[in-house]
Design a protein around this motif. Structure first.
Motif, PDB file in Angstrom:
ATOM      1  N   VAL A 192       0.414  13.650   6.309  1.00 18.06           N
ATOM      2  CA  VAL A 192       0.057  12.618   5.342  1.00 18.06           C
ATOM      3  C   VAL A 192      -1.169  13.204   4.471  1.00 18.06           C
ATOM      4  N   ALA A 193      -2.080  14.163   4.885  1.00 16.65           N
ATOM      5  CA  ALA A 193      -3.037  15.061   4.374  1.00 16.65           C
ATOM      6  C   ALA A 193      -2.454  15.627   3.446  1.00 16.65           C
ATOM      7  N   TYR A 194      -1.527  16.517   3.923  1.00 13.53           N
ATOM      8  CA  TYR A 194      -0.753  17.451   2.626  1.00 13.53           C
ATOM      9  C   TYR A 194       0.122  16.530   1.752  1.00 13.53           C
ATOM     10  N   LEU A 195       0.533  15.384   2.057  1.00 13.48           N
ATOM     11  CA  LEU A 195       1.062  14.713   0.945  1.00 13.48           C
ATOM     12  C   LEU A 195       0.077  14.161  -0.104  1.00 13.48           C
ATOM     13  N   LEU A 196      -0.997  13.784   0.272  1.00 14.74           N
ATOM     14  CA  LEU A 196      -2.024  13.286  -0.678  1.00 14.74           C
ATOM     15  C   LEU A 196      -2.619  14.260  -1.342  1.00 14.74           C
ATOM     16  N   TRP A 197      -2.681  15.534  -0.772  1.00 15.23           N
ATOM     17  CA  TRP A 197      -3.273  16.807  -1.524  1.00 15.23           C
ATOM     18  C   TRP A 197      -2.281  17.251  -2.450  1.00 15.23           C
ATOM     19  N   ASN A 198      -0.972  17.336  -1.869  1.00 19.33           N
ATOM     20  CA  ASN A 198       0.324  18.264  -2.884  1.00 19.33           C
ATOM     21  C   ASN A 198       1.043  17.210  -3.506  1.00 19.33           C
ATOM     22  N   HIS A 244       3.923  15.805  -1.961  1.00 17.85           N
ATOM     23  CA  HIS A 244       5.390  15.892  -1.257  1.00 17.85           C
ATOM     24  C   HIS A 244       4.678  16.180   0.134  1.00 17.85           C
ATOM     25  N   LEU A 245       5.600  15.805   0.999  1.00 15.80           N
ATOM     26  CA  LEU A 245       5.493  15.986   2.400  1.00 15.80           C
ATOM     27  C   LEU A 245       5.879  17.489   2.782  1.00 15.80           C
ATOM     28  N   PRO A 246       5.050  17.896   3.780  1.00 20.61           N
ATOM     29  CA  PRO A 246       5.379  19.643   3.973  1.00 20.61           C
ATOM     30  C   PRO A 246       6.677  19.631   4.824  1.00 20.61           C
ATOM     31  N   ASP A 247       7.226  20.984   4.563  1.00 16.88           N
ATOM     32  CA  ASP A 247       8.202  21.433   5.164  1.00 16.88           C
ATOM     33  C   ASP A 247       7.766  22.095   6.511  1.00 16.88           C
ATOM     34  N   PRO A 248       8.540  22.378   7.558  1.00 19.96           N
ATOM     35  CA  PRO A 248       7.873  22.923   8.740  1.00 19.96           C
ATOM     36  C   PRO A 248       7.066  23.950   8.556  1.00 19.96           C
ATOM     37  N   LEU A 285       0.871  -1.151   0.022  1.00 26.38           N
ATOM     38  CA  LEU A 285      -0.088  -0.221   0.006  1.00 26.38           C
ATOM     39  C   LEU A 285       0.847   1.346  -0.190  1.00 26.38           C
ATOM     40  N   VAL A 286       0.926   1.827  -0.968  1.00 21.05           N
ATOM     41  CA  VAL A 286       1.856   3.145  -1.129  1.00 21.05           C
ATOM     42  C   VAL A 286       1.127   4.396  -1.461  1.00 21.05           C
ATOM     43  N   TYR A 287       1.224   5.298  -0.767  1.00 24.55           N
ATOM     44  CA  TYR A 287       0.746   6.702  -0.919  1.00 24.55           C
ATOM     45  C   TYR A 287       1.930   7.754  -1.542  1.00 24.55           C
ATOM     46  N   ARG A 288       1.500   8.234  -2.903  1.00 28.13           N
ATOM     47  CA  ARG A 288       2.592   8.954  -3.320  1.00 28.13           C
ATOM     48  C   ARG A 288       3.961   8.931  -3.227  1.00 28.13           C
ATOM     49  N   GLY A 289       4.416   7.403  -3.374  1.00 28.90           N
ATOM     50  CA  GLY A 289       5.721   6.934  -3.494  1.00 28.90           C
ATOM     51  C   GLY A 289       6.366   6.610  -1.937  1.00 28.90           C
ATOM     52  N   TYR A 290       5.170   6.680  -0.933  1.00 28.33           N
ATOM     53  CA  TYR A 290       5.763   6.321   0.342  1.00 28.33           C
ATOM     54  C   TYR A 290       5.079   4.895   0.991  1.00 28.33           C
ATOM     55  N   TRP A 291       5.573   4.195   1.586  1.00 33.05           N
ATOM     56  CA  TRP A 291       4.769   3.136   2.135  1.00 33.05           C
ATOM     57  C   TRP A 291       3.955   3.775   3.098  1.00 33.05           C
ATOM     58  N   ALA A 292       2.689   3.532   3.215  1.00 32.58           N
ATOM     59  CA  ALA A 292       1.574   3.792   3.907  1.00 32.58           C
ATOM     60  C   ALA A 292       1.882   3.427   5.463  1.00 32.58           C
TER      61      ALA A 292
END
Length: 368
Positions: A47-53, A55-59, A28-35
Motif C-alpha cells: 500500500v505504501a508503494y501504491l500511494l507513492w507510485n 499503482h500496486l507493485p508487481d512481484p 475512503l479511497v486510496y488511488r482508486g482502491y477501497w482502503a
C-alpha cells in the motif's frame, strides 16, 4: 468584506490523486482502491508503494521495495547519540520531530523532494520509536531483522520477540488505515511547509508537530481509559448507561467526518477476527462495542453513532500491550506514507500557500 471560514472547514485547498474521504457515503479511497479492502488483503509495503507510485507493485517491484526498506531501517550512529542525549522528559513526538530534522538532506538535495527520501523516513521511523522506547525503559535495544516485514519488525523491535501472525496482520491493517485521510491538519501542514520549497524532512517535522496535538493524534488514549475503567464485561452496560444518563460522551463512537459506518473501523473488525476469543482485553472491547451501539441507538435514535477507527485502534494497541505513550507515535509511523505522498504531489505542481485573513483589530487615525 471577505467571507470568514473558521478552521477552513469546507474550503478546497487543492487537488489530489492520492485519497478520497467521503463522510456522507462512508468512502475512503486510496488511488482508486477501497482502503478497507487494501487493509485486509495487502501488506503495508504494497500500500505504501501504491500511494507513492500510483499503482500496486508487481512481484519484482515489491521485492525491491522490501529490500530498500530493510536497508533504510538502521539508525545512523550520530542520530543514536543525539537521541541518547535528549532528557527522558522529552515526549516521544518531539523526539521524532528532532530525529527527522537531524536526518535532513544536504543543502544541494533539498528540492525537489524524492521518493528515496520518503522511503528512508518511512523505514526508519519505527526503529527510532522502538530505540527510544527501549532505552527509556532500560531494555536492550533490538535491531531490525531484514527478513521481517515493516509491521512485524516494529513489534519485534518493541517487544524483543517474533510477533504472532494475527498480531502482525492487525497492526498492519491499522497502519495501512492510518496512511491517508485527505487534507487533515498534519497533511495540510506538510504541504504548506513544502510549498515554500523547503525540504521533505522539514515538511514532515511540521506534520509531526500538528499530529502531536491531542485534537488530531490522541483519541485512542481516551478509549483505552474508558475500557480500563469499565474493566469487565458485566460492568459495560451500567457504566455506559451512567455516562449517557449524565449527558456524557462514549469515546470511540461517532466521527466528525463520517456520518455512516467508519470504513476504517469495518476493515479493522475484519482484520482482527483471529483475535476474538484469544485475548481477554480484546474480547472486552468487542463486548463494549456491541453494548454501546445498542445503547446509543436507545438513547439517541437516528443519530448514526457508529464505531470509529479510534475505538478499534485502541482495542488493537491494548491487545498488543503497547504503552499509551507510543500510541500517537505509532499512528505517525502509519501516516508518514500519506504525508510523504502529499509532499511529492505538492512538489510536482507547487504553488506557495498564502491564504488571506480578516483583520479585526483597531485602525489608526486616518487623519494622522
Amino acid at each position: 468584506m471577505m467571507a470568514k471560514v473558521t478552521g477552513l472547514e469546507g474550503v478546497v485547498a487543492g487537488e489530489t490523486d492520492i485519497g478520497l474521504v467521503d463522510g456522507e457515503k462512508g468512502h475512503l479511497v486510496y488511488r482508486g482502491y477501497w482502503a478497507k479492502e487494501l487493509a485486509v488483503s495487502r501488506s503495508y509495503e504494497e500500500v505504501a508503494y501504491l500511494l507513492w507510485n500510483g499503482h500496486l507493485p508487481d512481484p519484482g517491484e515489491l521485492e525491491k521495495l522490501k529490500q530498500d526498506m530493510a536497508g533504510a531501517r538502521i539508525i545512523p550512529d550520530y542520530l543514536r547519540g543525539m537521541i541518547d542525549l535528549l532528557p527522558p522528559t522529552v515526549p516521544m513526538m518531539l523526539v521524532l520531530q528532532s530525529a527527522v530534522a537531524a536526518l535532513g538532506e544536504p543543502v544541494n538535495a533539498t528540492w525537489p523532494p524524492t521518493l528515496p527520501q520518503a522511503l528512508r523516513l518511512t523505514s526508519v521511523l519505527p526503529t527510532i520509536i522502538a530505540y527510544r522506547y527501549r532505552k527509556l525503559n532500560n531494555l536492550p535495544v533490538i535491531e531490525p531483522l531484514a527478513e521481517l516485514g515493516h509491521a512485524a519488525n516494529y513489534l519485534y523491535m518493541l517487544k524483543g520477540q517474533i510477533p504472532e501472525e494475527a498480531h502482525v496482520r492487525a497492526l498492519s491493517a491499522y497502519l495501512i488505515l492510518c496512511m491517508e485521510h485527505g487534507m487533515n491538519a498534519s497533511t495540510f501542514a506538510s504541504r504548506v511547509v513544502l510549498s515554500t520549497e523547503s525540504d521533505m524532512c522539514a515538511a514532515v517535522c511540521g506534520a509531526i508537530g500538528a499530529m502531536k496535538g491531542p485534537l488530531h493524534g490522541g483519541a485512542p488514549s481516551e478509549v483505552i481509559a474508558m475500557l480500563e475503567d469499565i474493566g469487565t464485561m458485566d460492568r459495560a452496560e451500567p457504566w455506559i448507561r451512567a455516562v449517557l444518563d449524565n449527558g456524557g460522551k462514549i469515546m470511540g463512537f461517532g466521527h466528525r467526518i463520517y456520518k455512516t459506518k467508519d470504513p476504517r473501523a469495518e476493515a479493522l473488525m475484519i482484520a482482527t477476527v483471529e483475535m476474538n476469543g484469544k485475548d481477554p482485553s480484546f474480547d472486552l472491547a468487542i463486548h463494549v462495542e456491541h453494548t454501546a451501539i445498542r445503547l446509543l441507538e436507545e438513547y439517541k435514535p437516528g443519530r448514526r453513532l457508529f464505531t470509529n477507527v479510534e475505538f478499534y485502534a485502541a482495542a488493537i494497541l491494548r491487545a498488543l500491550q503497547l504503552d499509551p505513550e507510543i500510541f500517537t507515535p505509532t499512528f505517525t509511523a502509519g501516516r508518514i506514507v500519506g504525508w510523504t505522498s502529499h509532499i511529492l504531489e505538492q512538489a510536482a505542481n507547487n504553488r506557495i500557500f498564502r491564504p488571506q485573513s480578516v483583520y479585526t483589530g483597531p485602525m489608526p487615525d486616518l487623519e494622522a
